[in-house]
Design an enzyme around this catalytic site. Structure first.
Site, PDB file in Angstrom:
ATOM      1  N   LYS A   1       3.012  -0.269 -10.774  1.00 42.32           N
ATOM      2  CA  LYS A   1       3.120   1.022 -10.525  1.00 42.32           C
ATOM      3  C   LYS A   1       4.383   1.647  -9.840  1.00 42.32           C
ATOM      4  O   LYS A   1       5.126   2.667 -10.675  1.00 42.32           O
ATOM      5  CB  LYS A   1       2.508   1.360  -8.844  1.00 42.32           C
ATOM      6  CG  LYS A   1       3.129   0.777  -7.572  1.00 42.32           C
ATOM      7  CD  LYS A   1       3.909   1.324  -6.871  1.00 42.32           C
ATOM      8  CE  LYS A   1       4.823   1.076  -6.156  1.00 42.32           C
ATOM      9  NZ  LYS A   1       5.825   1.485  -5.330  1.00 42.32           N
TER      10      LYS A   1
ATOM     11  N   GLY B   1       0.618  -1.331   0.095  1.00 40.08           N
ATOM     12  CA  GLY B   1      -0.323  -0.116  -0.014  1.00 40.08           C
ATOM     13  C   GLY B   1       0.569   1.195   0.014  1.00 40.08           C
ATOM     14  O   GLY B   1       2.483   1.491  -0.099  1.00 40.08           O
TER      15      GLY B   1
ATOM     16  N   SER C   1      10.080   8.751  -3.245  1.00 39.02           N
ATOM     17  CA  SER C   1      10.464   7.161  -4.990  1.00 39.02           C
ATOM     18  C   SER C   1      11.661   7.296  -5.529  1.00 39.02           C
ATOM     19  O   SER C   1      12.141   8.318  -6.202  1.00 39.02           O
ATOM     20  CB  SER C   1       8.777   7.103  -5.766  1.00 39.02           C
ATOM     21  OG  SER C   1       8.986   6.697  -6.459  1.00 39.02           O
TER      22      SER C   1
END
Ligand code: NAD
Length: 336
Positions: free
Chosen positions: A189, A134, A252
């Site tokens: 993703k 998640g 990220s």
């Protein structure tokens, strides 16, 4: 109180150790690196990965795998996905029948196209394998910022047990039986995050980012549903939720690597600069192969692949995406 073993003392392994410790569990953390174990035991802080987050004195770090795995109520696998199989193989002799192993890494094996839980199950068939995934950057979980994730397991009983172990007032945990959908969302993703970073590096705006996120999850869901994942997982925390955080966040590494490539660096230069494993690079190859295997058109993912491995210019890739033949957004409703 549970006895928990954590394999991997990087950003995520350390943040999850602190979370479980604060929930009252006894935590033992393993790293392959003696230097990392020594540094964490001495400094009581992961200065390069979780700066400013204090590690309690009675949290144990070790390079002893047997000590970390044997007799634990559950064990978390928090090594980068490229090392999941090799770590699982080494753990196998210490894992009892039915022992719960929770994979928290994200990736697909390039050579076999297997998800991480499938690899773990192959190496440790006696384990009860679960996943936790998640939108959850370690830097924010370490600072106790409110976060919501999903635990996926083969049985409701295991999922609800793990939900109780992890959940607290800043870490909300949902349960799901859809391990496959969760893992596909979590790994694919990273490919779209590379594309979002490239768009930022090219100086494009919020419109471009929103288009990549929306059409990106469309691609991921199209492939994932064909492979057997549930549409709801792709529309939930482990799909669109994780995609949004990865495409937008300064934390990220995939977005950052994409950003550097958008600015003109090669894939290798970008990976060297990010200094950590950029899992999206490996997942891109796997995603393209899965698209071919399942007969699913993946335009954004294919362009990322061409930039990474065929030397295509990122600007040209965006042009090619924009100039594809006009299409309907969806066919969910018939024309009058
Ligand atoms: N960092 C995050 O915010 C975050 C959040 C959710 C999921 N994840 C996932 O968790 C996984 C781990 O990410 P991270 O950020 O903690 O990585 P990291 O690079 O910070 O940590 C790597 C850890 O793996 C160990 N390691 C290095 N080489 C190894 C080898 N050959 N075998 C076994 N272990 C080795 C290192 O010693 C270190 O303890 C990734 O799959 C990532 O996608 C990360």
């Amino acid at each position: 109180m549970a006895k928990v073993g954590i394999m991997g003392a990087g950003s995520w392994g350390t943040a999850l150790s602190l979370l479980l410790y604060s929930n009252g569990h006894e935590v033992t953390v393993w790293s392959i690196s003696g230097e990392e174990v020594e540094m964490l035991s001495r400094e009581r802080e992961h200065k390069s990965k979780l700066p400013g987050v204090k590690i309690p004195e009675d949290m144990r770090f070790t390079t002893d795998m047997e000590e970390t795995v044997r007799g634990k109520d559950f064990v978390i696998l928090a090594v980068p996905s490229t090392f999941t199989r090799s770590t699982a193989k080494k753990m196998s002799p210490f894992v009892e029948k039915g022992q719960i192993l929770v994979n928290v890494a994200k990736g697909i094996e390039e050579t076999t196209l297997m998800t991480l839980s499938e690899q773990i199950e192959e190496e440790i068939p006696q384990a009860d394998v679960a996943v936790l995934s998640g939108p959850s950057h370690a830097e924010e979980v370490g600072r106790k910022l409110p976060t919501s994730v999903v635990v996926g397991a083969r049985t409701k009983e295991t999922a609800e047990y793990l939900q109780k172990m992890f959940m607290n007032e800043v870490f909300r945990v949902y349960t799901s039986p859809d391990i496959l959908g969760m893992e596909l969302g979590g790994s694919l993703k990273n490919v779209i995050a590379l594309a979002a970073g490239m768009a930022d590096g090219l100086g494009y705006g919020d419109n471009t980012k929103a288009a990549l996120i929306t059409r990106g999850i469309h691609e991921i869901a199209k492939l994932g549903v064909k492979m057997g994942g549930a549409k709801e997982s792709f529309m939930g925390l482990t799909g669109i939720g994780d995609l949004i955080v990865t495409c937008a966040s300064v934390h990220s590494r995939n977005r950052k690597a994409g950003y550097l490539m958008g600015q003109g660096k090669t894939m290798q230069e970008a990976m060297d600069e990010v200094k950590m494993v950029v899992e999206g690079v490996y997942s891109t190859k796997a995603a393209v192969a899965l698209g071919k295997k399942y007969g699913v058109d993946l335009p954004i993912i294919e362009q990322v692949n061409a930039i990474l491995f065929e030397g295509k210019n990122a600007k040209e890739a965006v042009y090619d995406l924009m100039m594809r033949e006009g299409k309907a957004e969806h066919n969910a409703k018939p024309w009058n």
